[in-house]
Design an enzyme around this catalytic site. Structure first.
Site, PDB file in Angstrom:
ATOM      1  CD  GLU A 295      -3.161   0.734   0.242  1.00  0.00           C
ATOM      2  OE1 GLU A 295      -3.929   1.842  -0.007  1.00  0.00           O
ATOM      3  OE2 GLU A 295      -3.136  -0.264  -0.458  1.00  0.00           O
ATOM      4  CD  GLU A 326      -0.776   7.504  -2.777  1.00  0.00           C
ATOM      5  OE1 GLU A 326      -1.361   8.087  -1.569  1.00  0.00           O
ATOM      6  OE2 GLU A 326      -1.496   6.215  -3.081  1.00  0.00           O
ATOM      7  CG  ASP A 480      -4.994   2.961   4.687  1.00  0.00           C
ATOM      8  OD1 ASP A 480      -4.054   2.751   4.091  1.00  0.00           O
ATOM      9  OD2 ASP A 480      -5.030   4.196   5.547  1.00  0.00           O
TER      10      ASP A 480
END
Length: 498
Positions: A295, A326, A480
């Protein structure tokens, strides 16, 4: 007959596109075409369902559990306690007077904290800083935790993913990270924490919030935001990584989830350069038949990101999860497709996202059967839609997995268990291209079958829209939860060992 059906379907998609692009589309046109679903979406009547209702209903049938499910998942290695508190209120309780703002790269005292907080509050901007003095920080952390209205949450990617996985009663979860007494108390009882991960004090991350228009002295916040600071050496050095890997032999997981690499970025090149090499050695000790999901999280140092790619971290994991910032930063650091794009404008273009995902799997993954890389799966999430990109032959049940991730994004943000169509809205594009480069294929979003699938070589893409919560209650940790839910519904095909 089939020509008429095809024409009707294309017409419906076209009108749906114009409806969402222009809500003021003439009611007479809708009546003439006789698309009650679109008409009722505009009117808000219950004669026929809206696009949001159609997508929500279709999701329920698409979320099916895989044939082979995970039974033991090991998660590591960043964990902490998030303390969310009124920034002005806490500083007043610390007997700090308002004054002028001044930015500090590192905070050494309460005065530095006050100046940096005011500096960013005046701009309505978010910031995160390291507090160097351990004793002073601990005193501030205690005051924050005891402040009226302060809220304590499980924090850290690994702990948040572990919490989400633990909501499934048949799944045993091992969490390894710096776990202090308070965090241990807050964790789900189903989570197993190895003794080597327990420590006497918690790692606290203090989140100082302020509201739009809030005043402190002569400073007024133009918009709501937050200032985060911590004295977190354990997570910053990934000190629990070796304990994590050592715990796997006894726990015998069938899936490993790794996070926390981003925490080392702020520790300086000399530390992360050496620590990253040690991390690669530790990760390489995990048995090859156990898939590893990495992750990712926000980073700003291109050299550090390049090291993660070049030092063989990415090729030795099986799956990665990341968001739009990201993804673009990864392309910029590795000089991949669309690296010249400074930032996304609005909703990220599906074609460009697809190009970067393809590049990652071809450059660092096992798109070539002769490659020794393990990377075969990427779970990309952004506000309006999610994409799962997988190398053919390695993963199953990915339509259900991408839908499960989008479903939890809609429900958790709104603080509800099932989708409430009155609280969400569709923001995903109704048509898009499979690539921004050539060759490109025009694709469409069908609300009754809300998973669009396309292939590029031996890589398959599954896209589903997100029903975006109109008034989100809390978005911290949402990425998450999305990755965890996507993994729960993913199935690793046994005939292709890693």
């Amino acid at each position: 007959m089939w020509r008429k059906a095809l024409a009707a379907a294309l017409l419906a998609l076209a009108v749906g596109y114009f409806y969402h692009a222009s809500p003021d589309l003439s009611e007479q046109i809708l009546q003439y075409i006789n698309l009650p679903a679109i008409r009722s979406a505009r009117q808000g009547q219950d004669s026929q369902p809206s696009f949001e209702h159609l997508i929500s209903a279709a999701w329920e049938t698409l979320i099916t559990v895989p044939t082979r499910q995970w039974s033991r998942v090991a998660v590591g290695v960043n964990a902490c306690v998030d303390v969310v508190v009124s920034g002005v209120g806490l500083l007043q309780a610390l007997a700090v007077d308002p004054g002028t703002g001044l930015d500090h790269e590192v905070l050494h005292s309460k005065e530095d904290l006050r100046e940096a907080f005011i500096h960013y509050m005046a701009r309505g901007a978010a910031a995160e800083r390291f507090f160097s003095d351990k004793e002073v920080f601990q005193r501030i952390a205690r005051a924050a935790a005891e402040y009226p209205g302060a809220k304590l949450y499980v924090g850290g990617n690994a702990a948040l993913i572990g919490q989400k996985l633990a909501t499934y009663p048949d799944l045993m979860v091992l969490l390894c990270g710096p776990v202090g007494p308070k965090l241990h108390e807050m964790l789900d009882e189903q989570i197993v924490v190895p003794p080597g991960s327990l420590q006497e004090t918690d790692e606290y991350h203090l989140i100082l919030e302020y509201k739009a228009g809030e005043q402190w002295g002569s400073t007024q916040a133009p918009q709501a935001n937050r200032f985060i600071f911590s004295h977190d050496l354990s997570n910053g050095e990934m000190s629990s990584l070796e304990t994590f890997v050592a715990s796997l032999e006894e726990f015998q997981p069938d899936l490993v989830v790794l996070s926390g690499l981003h925490m080392m970025e702020g520790q300086g090149k000399e530390l992360w350069e050496e620590r990253l090499k040690e991390a690669v050695v530790a990760i390489s000790d995990i048995p090859k038949d156990v898939p590893i999901h990495l992750e990712l999280a926000s980073m700003t140092d291109k050299e550090y990101m390049n090291s993660i790619m070049q030092e063989q971290v990415m090729p030795i994991v099986s799956s990665i999860g990341l968001n739009e910032q990201e993804l673009l930063f990864l392309a910029q650091a590795g000089e991949g497709p669309h690296a010249d794009l400074p930032s996304w404008k609005g909703i990220p273009d599906v074609g460009r996202v697809s190009d970067i995902l393809l590049w990652i799997l071809e450059q660092y993954g096992r798109s070539d059967p002769s490659s020794e890389a393990d990377l075969t799966r990427i779970h990309f999430h952004t506000l309006a839609y999610h994409i799962l990109a997988t190398v053919d032959g390695y993963w199953g049940n990915q339509a259900a997995a991408v839908v499960a991730g989008a479903h939890v994004a809609s429900t958790q943000a709104c603080g509800i268990r099932s989708v409430d169509v009155s609280k969400v809205q569709l923001k995903a594009p109704l048509e898009f291209n499979s690539s921004h480069l050539e060759p490109k294929v025009k694709l469409f979003l069908n609300p009754t079958e809300p998973v669009t699938v396309w292939r590029r070589g031996n890589i398959t893409f599954h896209l589903t829209p997100v029903l975006v919560c109109k008034q989100p209650l809390r978005t911290v940790g949402l990425g998450d939860a999305i990755s965890a839910e996507g993994l729960i519904y993913s199935e690793l095909k046994p005939q292709q060992p890693f």
